[in-house]
Design an enzyme around this catalytic site. Structure first.
Site, short mmCIF file in Angstrom:
data_model
loop_
_atom_site.label_atom_id
_atom_site.label_comp_id
_atom_site.label_asym_id
_atom_site.label_seq_id
_atom_site.Cartn_x
_atom_site.Cartn_y
_atom_site.Cartn_z
N ASP A 196 9.78 3.19 28.92
CA ASP A 196 10.51 4.24 28.21
C ASP A 196 10.78 3.87 26.75
O ASP A 196 11.60 4.49 26.08
CB ASP A 196 11.82 4.58 28.93
CG ASP A 196 12.72 3.37 29.05
OD1 ASP A 196 12.25 2.24 28.74
OD2 ASP A 196 13.88 3.54 29.46
N HIS A 235 -9.17 -7.07 6.47
CA HIS A 235 -8.05 -6.43 7.19
C HIS A 235 -7.23 -7.45 7.97
O HIS A 235 -6.77 -7.18 9.07
CB HIS A 235 -8.58 -5.33 8.12
CG HIS A 235 -9.11 -4.14 7.38
ND1 HIS A 235 -9.95 -3.22 7.93
CD2 HIS A 235 -8.89 -3.73 6.10
CE1 HIS A 235 -10.25 -2.29 7.03
NE2 HIS A 235 -9.62 -2.57 5.91
N ASP A 276 -1.25 -7.46 0.47
CA ASP A 276 -1.53 -6.02 0.35
C ASP A 276 -0.45 -5.33 1.16
O ASP A 276 -0.49 -5.35 2.40
CB ASP A 276 -2.94 -5.73 0.89
CG ASP A 276 -3.34 -4.26 0.70
OD1 ASP A 276 -2.47 -3.43 0.43
OD2 ASP A 276 -4.55 -3.98 0.85
N ASP A 312 0.72 1.59 -2.14
CA ASP A 312 -0.34 0.69 -1.66
C ASP A 312 -0.66 -0.29 -2.78
O ASP A 312 -1.36 0.06 -3.74
CB ASP A 312 -1.57 1.56 -1.28
CG ASP A 312 -2.71 0.73 -0.71
OD1 ASP A 312 -2.53 -0.48 -0.49
OD2 ASP A 312 -3.79 1.32 -0.49
N HIS A 336 -9.19 4.82 -3.21
CA HIS A 336 -9.12 5.96 -2.29
C HIS A 336 -7.96 6.84 -2.73
O HIS A 336 -7.07 6.40 -3.47
CB HIS A 336 -8.91 5.47 -0.85
CG HIS A 336 -7.78 4.47 -0.70
ND1 HIS A 336 -6.46 4.84 -0.61
CD2 HIS A 336 -7.78 3.11 -0.68
CE1 HIS A 336 -5.71 3.76 -0.52
NE2 HIS A 336 -6.48 2.69 -0.57
N HIS A 359 -4.65 6.31 3.15
CA HIS A 359 -5.99 6.80 2.79
C HIS A 359 -5.86 8.32 2.89
O HIS A 359 -6.04 8.90 3.94
CB HIS A 359 -7.06 6.25 3.72
CG HIS A 359 -7.25 4.77 3.56
ND1 HIS A 359 -8.03 4.01 4.38
CD2 HIS A 359 -6.73 3.89 2.66
CE1 HIS A 359 -8.01 2.75 3.99
NE2 HIS A 359 -7.21 2.65 2.95
N GLU A 361 -8.57 -0.79 -6.86
CA GLU A 361 -8.39 -2.05 -6.16
C GLU A 361 -9.66 -2.89 -6.03
O GLU A 361 -10.12 -3.16 -4.93
CB GLU A 361 -7.81 -1.79 -4.77
CG GLU A 361 -8.51 -0.71 -3.95
CD GLU A 361 -7.90 -0.59 -2.55
OE1 GLU A 361 -7.79 -1.61 -1.87
OE2 GLU A 361 -7.53 0.53 -2.16
N TYR A 408 -14.30 -11.88 -2.79
CA TYR A 408 -14.01 -12.64 -1.56
C TYR A 408 -15.17 -13.60 -1.36
O TYR A 408 -16.30 -13.17 -1.13
CB TYR A 408 -13.88 -11.67 -0.37
CG TYR A 408 -13.02 -10.47 -0.71
CD1 TYR A 408 -11.63 -10.52 -0.56
CD2 TYR A 408 -13.59 -9.30 -1.24
CE1 TYR A 408 -10.84 -9.43 -0.92
CE2 TYR A 408 -12.81 -8.22 -1.60
CZ TYR A 408 -11.44 -8.29 -1.45
OH TYR A 408 -10.66 -7.22 -1.81
N ARG A 443 -7.64 -9.72 -4.59
CA ARG A 443 -7.68 -8.27 -4.81
C ARG A 443 -6.47 -7.92 -5.67
O ARG A 443 -5.40 -8.53 -5.51
CB ARG A 443 -7.65 -7.50 -3.48
CG ARG A 443 -7.73 -5.99 -3.67
CD ARG A 443 -8.09 -5.22 -2.39
NE ARG A 443 -7.15 -5.40 -1.30
CZ ARG A 443 -7.37 -6.13 -0.21
NH1 ARG A 443 -8.51 -6.78 -0.07
NH2 ARG A 443 -6.45 -6.24 0.73
N GLU A 502 -4.51 -4.40 -6.76
CA GLU A 502 -4.50 -2.98 -6.42
C GLU A 502 -3.28 -2.28 -7.01
O GLU A 502 -2.15 -2.71 -6.78
CB GLU A 502 -4.48 -2.81 -4.89
CG GLU A 502 -4.33 -1.36 -4.45
CD GLU A 502 -4.47 -1.20 -2.94
OE1 GLU A 502 -4.10 -2.12 -2.19
OE2 GLU A 502 -4.92 -0.12 -2.51
N1 GLY Z 1 -3.90 -1.13 2.22
C1 GLY Z 1 -5.06 -0.44 2.56
C2 GLY Z 1 -5.97 -0.30 1.43
O1 GLY Z 1 -5.79 -0.97 0.43
O2 GLY Z 1 -6.86 0.51 1.44
MN MN Z 2 -5.73 0.74 -0.91
MN MN Z 3 -3.95 -1.86 -0.09
#
Ligand code: GLY
Ligand code: MN
Ligand code: MN
Length: 441
Positions: A36, A242, A259, A270, A353, A360, A383, A387, A404, A406
């Protein structure tokens, strides 16, 4: 805050786009975690975009009659229930929801199967997200079939089912001034979280301890949740795009890629920042970091009205490809590296994106087969990254570096606004902030 009036205007605009027909937009179901216990509830973004109503078990129905210039907006929702409200908290109930959210009519959800066939009678079209949820597909088709069964009494059933997402995605793509205000605040909270992470990180800490600092900052400023599972990736973990385990010890000499962004009142932020665990970039880390930063600057410079969606990506790619050649990671000319896609060994994702209610977010990237032009109000991430996994043909001092950077960017009338510029990203800026850290707490 998005005003009740704005939600109502969105419904009216949708109705004007539909011309004639019935829109059916259910919200998301509650998800059982086990027995539950439920996962924290998150409404459906389309439903919320049109209603501002955050309760589960609700359906929006819009009856559009463009020929008469009218539309009727109906909410089905949970009834008041003293017992359930003692356990689970407040529910509006149909009557209060009608007043508070400016619907024309509201009914208990239990009336849906009785009322929907009546609303669909003599309508030509249904607007619905067919294929999103099979249980809802079956239910909607069942209502249409019920209407069809009355054909001998002269009633006609809708002959067309349109994908409502085509209309809604285009609406959601352009952020209003109110939406941008919420998104600016979400961005500001997330920037604070990244600053806090830089200030708190020390060698020997675990990735999850840094994640806790991010969550602390999100919640203490009223953000309801992270907009997606935070990535807190030290050293080689940053090369897993990821990575979400967030359970490894952080080592001096490694970079930490974070991230993470909060969701505020339904809207996502983001942000990615990458910084040295011990506060000082090594020469190899610095070279690569400056390269990604330059690629990001080149991409952001291309975010302006009229430029194609692809322009920022192509700008970032050229800078990265040149850098990969200069650093001996790729060989040949920039054009050759791009043509052969050799860069994909180190940069395998695209540069951004759409961003909005979903991280997204909704919205087509191409129109008629071509990347669409950017227009004011569109909001996107920028972003780029690189890597570098261990490989025979890669100099070992670059191994296991993942970077990265972003930011969230809105297209303005003349260029763009970076919503997330308060999160430090210059080398000197990061090193200075981290130098201010006290000894281990
Ligand atoms: N955090 C997901 C992306 O950067 O697309
Ligand atoms: Mn992103
Ligand atoms: Mn991101």
């Amino acid at each position: 805050m998005i005003s009740v009036k704005s939600f109502s205007e969105r419904r009216r605009y949708l109705a004007s786009q539909m011309q004639k027909g019935v829109a059916i937009v259910p919200t998301a179901p509650e998800q059982v975690r086990n027995r539950d216990a439920h996962f924290p509830y998150r409404f459906d973004s389309y439903f919320y975009y049109l209603t501002g109503f955050g309760e589960p078990e609700a359906v929006l129905v819009i009856v559009a009659e463009a020929d008469k210039g009218t539309s009727k907006h109906i909410l089905f929702c949970r009834e008041k229930n003293t017992e359930r409200e003692i356990w689970d908290g407040f529910r509006y109930g149909p009557e209060a929801a009608r007043e508070a959210f400016e619907f024309d009519e509201t009914y208990p959800l239990a009336k849906l199967d009785e009322i929907l066939p009546r609303l669909l009678a003599d309508q030509s079209a249904v607007y619905f997200a067919l294929g999103h949820d099979t249980a809802w597909d079956t239910r909607v088709i069942g209502w249409v079939s019920q209407v069809r069964q009355q054909s001998r009494s002269g009633v006609t059933a809708p002959a067309e089912i349109h994908d409502i997402r085509l209309l809604l995605d285009e609406m959601r793509l352009f952020k209003s001034a109110e939406e941008l205000q919420v998104m600016r605040r979400a961005a500001e909270i997330s920037c604070g979280a990244h600053r806090r992470a830089m200030q708190k990180t020390r060698p020997g800490m675990n990735e999850y301890e840094v994640e806790a600092e991010l969550l602390h900052e999100f919640r203490r400023h009223g953000a309801q949740a992270p907009a997606y599972t935070s990535i807190v990736a030290g050293g080689a973990n940053a090369c897993v795009l990821h990575y979400i385990e967030n359970n490894a010890a952080l080592k001096a000499g490694d970079l930490l890629l974070i991230d993470a962004g909060c969701e505020l009142d339904g809207y996502a932020s983001d942000i990615t920042r990458t910084f040295p665990v011990d506060g000082k970039f090594s020469p190899a880390q610095r070279d690569l970091y400056q390269l990604v930063l330059a690629a990001q600057a080149a991409a952001i410079a291309e975010v302006r009205p009229g430029n194609s969606w692809d322009a920022p990506h192509n700008a970032a790619l050229r800078v990265l490809a040149q850098g990969f050649v200069d650093l001996g990671l790729c060989h040949g000319s920039v054009d050759e590296v791009i043509q052969s896609e050799d860069y994909k060994r180190f940069y395998m994702h695209r540069t951004g994106h759409w961003l909005g209610l979903d991280v997204h977010d909704a919205g087509e990237y191409k129109l008629g087969g071509e990347w669409r032009p950017l227009q004011p109000g569109m909001t996107l991430t920028v972003e780029p990254g690189c890597y570098i996994r261990p490989a025979d043909n890669v100099s070992p001092h670059f191994w296991n570096i993942g970077i990265r950077i972003e930011d969230d960017v809105t297209v303005t009338e003349t260029g763009c606004e970076v919503l997330t510029s308060a999160a430090p990203k210059g080398v000197a800026e990061i090193e200075e902030l981290m130098a201010e850290r006290k000894k281990p707490e």
